[in-house]
Scaffold this active site. Sequence first.
Site, PDB file in Angstrom:
ATOM      1  N   ASP A  40      16.437 -31.604  17.336  1.00  0.00           N
ATOM      2  CA  ASP A  40      15.221 -30.936  17.800  1.00  0.00           C
ATOM      3  C   ASP A  40      15.430 -29.440  17.587  1.00  0.00           C
ATOM      4  OD1 ASP A  40      12.725 -30.516  19.086  1.00  0.00           O
ATOM      5  OD2 ASP A  40      13.767 -30.082  20.959  1.00  0.00           O
ATOM      6  N   GLU A  96      12.774 -33.187  13.726  1.00  0.00           N
ATOM      7  CA  GLU A  96      11.352 -33.134  14.060  1.00  0.00           C
ATOM      8  C   GLU A  96      10.658 -32.078  13.213  1.00  0.00           C
ATOM      9  OE1 GLU A  96       9.101 -33.785  18.100  1.00  0.00           O
ATOM     10  OE2 GLU A  96       9.921 -31.769  18.043  1.00  0.00           O
ATOM     11  N   HIS A 145      15.850 -30.322  25.285  1.00  0.00           N
ATOM     12  CA  HIS A 145      15.983 -30.321  23.825  1.00  0.00           C
ATOM     13  C   HIS A 145      16.900 -31.459  23.361  1.00  0.00           C
ATOM     14  CE1 HIS A 145      13.926 -26.493  23.931  1.00  0.00           C
ATOM     15  NE2 HIS A 145      14.791 -26.107  24.851  1.00  0.00           N
TER      16      HIS A 145
END
Length: 170
Positions: free
Chosen positions: A11, A71, A143
Amino acid sequence: MQQAIRIIGIDPGLRRTGWGVVETSGNSLRFIAAGTVKSDDKATLAVRLRQLHDGLREVLERQAPAEAAVEQTFVNKDAVATLKLGQARGIAMLVPALAGLDVAEYAPNAVKKAVVGVGHCEKQQIHMMVKVLMPKAVFDSEHAADALAIAICHAHHMQSPAARLARAIA
């Protein structure tokens, strides 16, 4: 018996980049590790990107994943923040690529759908479902939890008929 495949989900973020590692074998998922790579807010952009690079490289060396998933970035209202996030995302994709890993990309809605079952939900729902899917999962930040969700999403996509066919052909 299928061999376990170790996946790292990432992430990306300039302040904090979350990472999460899972192993998948058939339909089973197993939590391996998760954490957060942090950069110094007071350092220059170049130094912060180097800190993210070095931190992720250490994680990859320690965890030895076979595949990576990152992502995709969405556009913020603040163009400068979006550009900086894009640079952090570049590091998140570069480090596993330099390690010889295939890097998959997933939109935030795809991650939510894979983990929660719907493409629009709150972060708390994602974190709750990560704990439901992997009760032993431990993460030090939201995160890291998001990174585990990204790894779970990749594991689910690996099980698709198209992905299995592609692996069989390769």
